[in-house]
Motif scaffolding. Structure first.
Motif, short mmCIF file in Angstrom:
data_model
loop_
_atom_site.label_atom_id
_atom_site.label_comp_id
_atom_site.label_asym_id
_atom_site.label_seq_id
_atom_site.Cartn_x
_atom_site.Cartn_y
_atom_site.Cartn_z
N ALA A 21 41.47 -53.85 -12.01
CA ALA A 21 40.01 -53.95 -11.85
C ALA A 21 39.55 -53.20 -10.61
N VAL A 22 40.31 -53.27 -9.53
CA VAL A 22 39.96 -52.54 -8.30
C VAL A 22 40.00 -51.04 -8.55
N LYS A 23 41.00 -50.56 -9.28
CA LYS A 23 41.08 -49.13 -9.59
C LYS A 23 39.86 -48.67 -10.38
N ILE A 24 39.43 -49.48 -11.34
CA ILE A 24 38.24 -49.15 -12.13
C ILE A 24 37.01 -49.11 -11.24
N LEU A 25 36.88 -50.11 -10.38
CA LEU A 25 35.75 -50.18 -9.45
C LEU A 25 35.72 -48.96 -8.54
N GLU A 26 36.87 -48.61 -7.98
CA GLU A 26 36.93 -47.45 -7.09
C GLU A 26 36.54 -46.17 -7.83
N LYS A 27 37.00 -46.03 -9.05
CA LYS A 27 36.68 -44.83 -9.83
C LYS A 27 35.19 -44.76 -10.14
N GLU A 28 34.61 -45.88 -10.57
CA GLU A 28 33.19 -45.90 -10.93
C GLU A 28 32.29 -45.66 -9.73
N LEU A 29 32.67 -46.18 -8.55
CA LEU A 29 31.85 -46.03 -7.36
C LEU A 29 32.14 -44.75 -6.59
N GLY A 30 33.29 -44.14 -6.87
CA GLY A 30 33.68 -42.96 -6.11
C GLY A 30 34.02 -43.30 -4.67
N LYS A 31 34.44 -44.53 -4.44
CA LYS A 31 34.80 -45.01 -3.11
C LYS A 31 36.12 -45.75 -3.21
N ASN A 32 36.74 -46.02 -2.06
CA ASN A 32 38.03 -46.69 -2.06
C ASN A 32 38.08 -47.79 -1.01
N PHE A 33 38.73 -48.89 -1.36
CA PHE A 33 38.98 -49.93 -0.38
C PHE A 33 39.94 -49.38 0.67
N GLY A 34 39.67 -49.64 1.92
CA GLY A 34 40.56 -49.21 3.00
C GLY A 34 40.36 -47.78 3.43
N ASP A 35 39.45 -47.05 2.80
CA ASP A 35 39.19 -45.65 3.17
C ASP A 35 38.22 -45.63 4.35
#
Length: 55
Positions: A21-35
């Protein structure tokens, strides 16, 4: 009164579902946790209404 003990382990497969789910969220938002450059969530300084009232 009955109490429940906190679980010590996540149910099998739950962490995999969360990571997917986090990978999908990151892809859809174009952002990353911890970036540091383009984070999904950024820590903000702790603010309290009582600190803002300087009367």
């Amino acid at each position: 009164m009955a109490t429940t003990k906190p679980a010590k382990k996540l149910p099998k497969g739950l962490m995999d579902e969360i990571q997917d789910a986090v990978k999908i969220l990151e892809k859809e938002l174009g952002k990353n946790f911890g970036d540091n450059e383009n984070p999904i969530a950024r820590q903000r300084p702790l603010r309290c209404c009582c600190l803002d009232a300087r009367g």
